[in-house]
Enzyme design. Structure first.
Site, mmCIF file in Angstrom:
data_model
loop_
_atom_site.group_PDB
_atom_site.id
_atom_site.type_symbol
_atom_site.label_atom_id
_atom_site.label_comp_id
_atom_site.label_asym_id
_atom_site.label_seq_id
_atom_site.Cartn_x
_atom_site.Cartn_y
_atom_site.Cartn_z
ATOM 1 N N THR A 50 0.850 -1.204 0.000
ATOM 2 C CA THR A 50 0.000 0.000 0.000
ATOM 3 C C THR A 50 0.876 1.241 0.000
ATOM 4 O O THR A 50 0.809 2.071 -0.904
ATOM 5 C CB THR A 50 -0.898 -0.004 1.249
ATOM 6 O OG1 THR A 50 -1.583 -1.242 1.328
ATOM 7 C CG2 THR A 50 -1.864 1.164 1.245
ATOM 8 N N THR A 51 1.745 1.335 1.003
ATOM 9 C CA THR A 51 2.635 2.503 1.148
ATOM 10 C C THR A 51 3.564 2.622 -0.058
ATOM 11 O O THR A 51 3.935 3.705 -0.471
ATOM 12 C CB THR A 51 3.447 2.358 2.446
ATOM 13 O OG1 THR A 51 2.544 2.136 3.531
ATOM 14 C CG2 THR A 51 4.297 3.576 2.731
ATOM 15 N N TYR A 141 -2.437 -10.559 2.975
ATOM 16 C CA TYR A 141 -2.436 -9.173 3.469
ATOM 17 C C TYR A 141 -3.887 -8.770 3.715
ATOM 18 O O TYR A 141 -4.600 -8.400 2.786
ATOM 19 C CB TYR A 141 -1.759 -8.296 2.417
ATOM 20 C CG TYR A 141 -1.651 -6.816 2.724
ATOM 21 C CD1 TYR A 141 -1.003 -5.978 1.824
ATOM 22 C CD2 TYR A 141 -2.157 -6.229 3.882
ATOM 23 C CE1 TYR A 141 -0.872 -4.620 2.062
ATOM 24 C CE2 TYR A 141 -2.044 -4.868 4.134
ATOM 25 C CZ TYR A 141 -1.383 -4.075 3.218
ATOM 26 O OH TYR A 141 -1.255 -2.731 3.465
ATOM 27 N N LYS A 171 -0.741 -10.746 7.261
ATOM 28 C CA LYS A 171 -0.402 -9.389 7.655
ATOM 29 C C LYS A 171 -1.731 -8.711 7.965
ATOM 30 O O LYS A 171 -2.556 -8.529 7.072
ATOM 31 C CB LYS A 171 0.328 -8.651 6.532
ATOM 32 C CG LYS A 171 0.573 -7.242 6.936
ATOM 33 C CD LYS A 171 1.407 -6.539 5.946
ATOM 34 C CE LYS A 171 1.331 -5.125 6.281
ATOM 35 N NZ LYS A 171 0.029 -4.524 5.916
ATOM 36 N N THR A 173 -3.920 -5.876 8.900
ATOM 37 C CA THR A 173 -4.042 -4.413 8.960
ATOM 38 C C THR A 173 -5.496 -4.052 9.221
ATOM 39 O O THR A 173 -6.284 -3.820 8.295
ATOM 40 C CB THR A 173 -3.547 -3.764 7.659
ATOM 41 O OG1 THR A 173 -2.163 -4.017 7.539
ATOM 42 C CG2 THR A 173 -3.754 -2.243 7.671
ATOM 43 N N GLY A 196 -0.540 -4.676 11.654
ATOM 44 C CA GLY A 196 -0.356 -3.598 10.672
ATOM 45 C C GLY A 196 -0.990 -2.273 11.013
ATOM 46 O O GLY A 196 -1.219 -1.468 10.106
ATOM 47 N N ASP A 198 0.057 0.671 13.155
ATOM 48 C CA ASP A 198 1.176 1.157 13.967
ATOM 49 C C ASP A 198 0.706 1.889 15.228
ATOM 50 O O ASP A 198 1.325 1.781 16.282
ATOM 51 C CB ASP A 198 2.047 2.106 13.151
ATOM 52 C CG ASP A 198 2.315 1.584 11.743
ATOM 53 O OD1 ASP A 198 1.732 0.549 11.375
ATOM 54 O OD2 ASP A 198 3.045 2.221 11.002
ATOM 55 N N GLU A 199 -0.389 2.601 15.113
ATOM 56 C CA GLU A 199 -0.833 3.463 16.222
ATOM 57 C C GLU A 199 -1.401 2.673 17.397
ATOM 58 O O GLU A 199 -1.617 3.217 18.468
ATOM 59 C CB GLU A 199 -1.829 4.518 15.758
ATOM 60 C CG GLU A 199 -2.964 4.053 14.877
ATOM 61 C CD GLU A 199 -2.636 4.049 13.394
ATOM 62 O OE1 GLU A 199 -3.206 4.851 12.639
ATOM 63 O OE2 GLU A 199 -1.802 3.231 12.979
ATOM 64 N N VAL A 213 4.215 -4.853 10.541
ATOM 65 C CA VAL A 213 4.576 -4.236 9.263
ATOM 66 C C VAL A 213 3.869 -2.892 9.215
ATOM 67 O O VAL A 213 2.657 -2.821 9.440
ATOM 68 C CB VAL A 213 4.130 -5.089 8.061
ATOM 69 C CG1 VAL A 213 4.581 -4.448 6.750
ATOM 70 C CG2 VAL A 213 4.661 -6.511 8.179
HETATM 71 C C1 LIG Z 1 -3.398 1.553 5.115
HETATM 72 C C2 LIG Z 1 -2.000 1.515 5.556
HETATM 73 O O1 LIG Z 1 -1.140 2.150 5.021
HETATM 74 N N1 LIG Z 1 -1.728 0.732 6.596
HETATM 75 C C3 LIG Z 1 -0.366 0.589 7.055
HETATM 76 C C4 LIG Z 1 0.011 -0.841 7.134
HETATM 77 O O2 LIG Z 1 -0.688 -1.728 6.764
HETATM 78 C C5 LIG Z 1 -0.173 1.196 8.423
HETATM 79 O O3 LIG Z 1 1.222 1.138 8.673
HETATM 80 C C6 LIG Z 1 -0.638 2.657 8.520
HETATM 81 O O4 LIG Z 1 0.045 3.411 7.509
HETATM 82 C C7 LIG Z 1 -0.293 3.214 9.887
HETATM 83 O O5 LIG Z 1 -0.911 2.418 10.861
HETATM 84 C C8 LIG Z 1 -0.762 4.662 10.027
HETATM 85 O O6 LIG Z 1 -2.171 4.716 10.011
HETATM 86 C C1 LIG Z 2 1.977 -0.818 5.776
HETATM 87 C C2 LIG Z 2 1.862 -1.849 4.746
HETATM 88 O O1 LIG Z 2 1.898 -2.998 5.009
HETATM 89 C C3 LIG Z 2 1.747 -1.422 3.385
HETATM 90 O O2 LIG Z 2 1.774 -0.205 3.191
HETATM 91 O O3 LIG Z 2 1.655 -2.286 2.490
#
Ligand SMILES: CC(=O)N[C@H](C=O)[C@@H](O)[C@H](O)[C@H](O)CO
Ligand SMILES: CC(=O)C(=O)O
Length: 307
Positions: A50-51, A141, A171, A173, A196, A198-199, A213
């Site tokens: 995603t990131t 994921y 994973k 999230t 997944g 972080d907060e 992650v």
């Molecule tokens: C949607 C998205 O990017 N999720 C990330 C991992 O999966 C997280 O690392 C978030 O970026 C993070 O928790 C901040 O909201």
């Molecule tokens: C955070 C994460 O797992 C992603 O951005 O794919």
């Protein structure tokens, strides 16, 4: 449980894919990012997710980026290549390529245009990808907020163990700590459930998380490693203090544009990864300046300094 001997532990960063001003891959930045991860206590890189804006890249670009990440991380960081795609054909090609270059693991998000109608259908989709990289641990994921595919992972995992010989784990999230905890407990260590969000990492640590992650591990790993250290030492007040710093700075970048603003934080710490790709839009220079001022006010730059 599967006989998977491979486990991902600690903080795995989900890298921003570096693009130049024209939006083309900027491969020269990748070794610098990998060195930064090593210096700040990150254990792996989950690329083209995603990131990493993998869904905004061509298969060819994703393979070029994965090869650059393999070169930059070999012997230093575990490499997990995200190979998710709405086309099983394209996803299998990406998975086979990831195995060819020696990635430690592959991962795939659920297809989100035509969606699987059942847990069994989702497992079959994952099995179709995993079989293209039979020697490489496969991670599903789970990110229902983006995909709209929201089956319980406690139901998914046992089916995946049965049908996917190289199932490495999930994973996870999602804020659903109940399903996270149940899926993790059901596996009894036979597969990973990587957290997944972080907060709320501390909430997952309490329920047994051993690996995570996240996008903010790109630049704030020192904060989270202090959360983990304090938690393991039983100092919950310190662990909560550090976790609150994460909540605070995530609120800041969410205020200025979410992922687009998150990517600009890399520029603010001297590791400019360039612009986001459409359909995401770049934040303005005024928003960048305001975000920097907010981050300074909350002591972000001191808090993320390594050491
Ligand atoms: C949607 C998205 O990017 N999720 C990330 C991992 O999966 C997280 O690392 C978030 O970026 C993070 O928790 C901040 O909201
Ligand atoms: C955070 C994460 O797992 C992603 O951005 O794919």
């Amino acid at each position: 449980m599967n006989n998977n001997k491979f486990h991902l532990t600690g903080l795995v960063a989900a890298p921003f894919t570096p693009f130049d001003a024209n939006g083309a891959l900027n491969l020269a930045m990748i070794p610098r990012l990998a060195d930064h991860y090593v210096a700040t206590g990150v254990s792996g890189a989950f690329v083209c997710g995603t990131t990493g804006e993998g869904s905004s890249m061509s298969n060819e670009e994703r393979m070029i980026a994965a090869e650059a990440w393999r070169k930059a991380t070999a012997g230093k960081l575990k490499l997990i290549v995200h190979v998710g795609h709405n086309s099983l054909v394209d996803s299998r090609a990406l998975a086979a390529h990831a195995e060819k270059i020696g990635a430690e693991a592959v991962a795939a998000i659920a297809p989100c245009f035509f969606r699987p109608g059942s847990v069994s259908g989702l497992v079959d989709w994952c099995a179709g990808i995993a079989s293209a990289a039979p020697k490489t641990p496969f991670y599903y994921y789970h990110m229902p907020a983006m995909t709209g595919v929201n089956f319980a992972m406690v139901d998914f995992a046992p089916l995946a163990v049965k049908r996917i010989p190289n199932f490495g784990g999930i994973k996870f999230t999602h804020e659903n700590i109940m399903d996270f905890s149940s899926a993790l407990a059901a596996g009894e260590g036979g597969y990973d459930v990587l957290f997944g969000r972080d907060e709320i990492l501390l909430s997952a640590l309490v329920m047994g998380a051993t690996g995570a992650v996240g996008s903010t591990y790109n630049y704030a790993a020192p904060i989270y490693n202090r959360v983990i250290k304090a938690y393991k030492a039983g100092d919950m007040a310190a662990a909560r203090r550090e976790q609150l710093k994460s909540i605070q700075f995530i609120e800041v970048f969410c205020k200025y544009g979410g992922m687009s603003a998150n990517k600009v934080i890399m520029k603010l710490i001297g590791l400019d990864c360039g612009p986001v790709r459409q359909p995401l839009s770049q934040i303005t220079s005024a928003q960048e300046a305001a975000m920097k001022a907010d981050l300074e006010r909350i002591g972000f730059f001191e808090a993320v300094r390594a050491g």
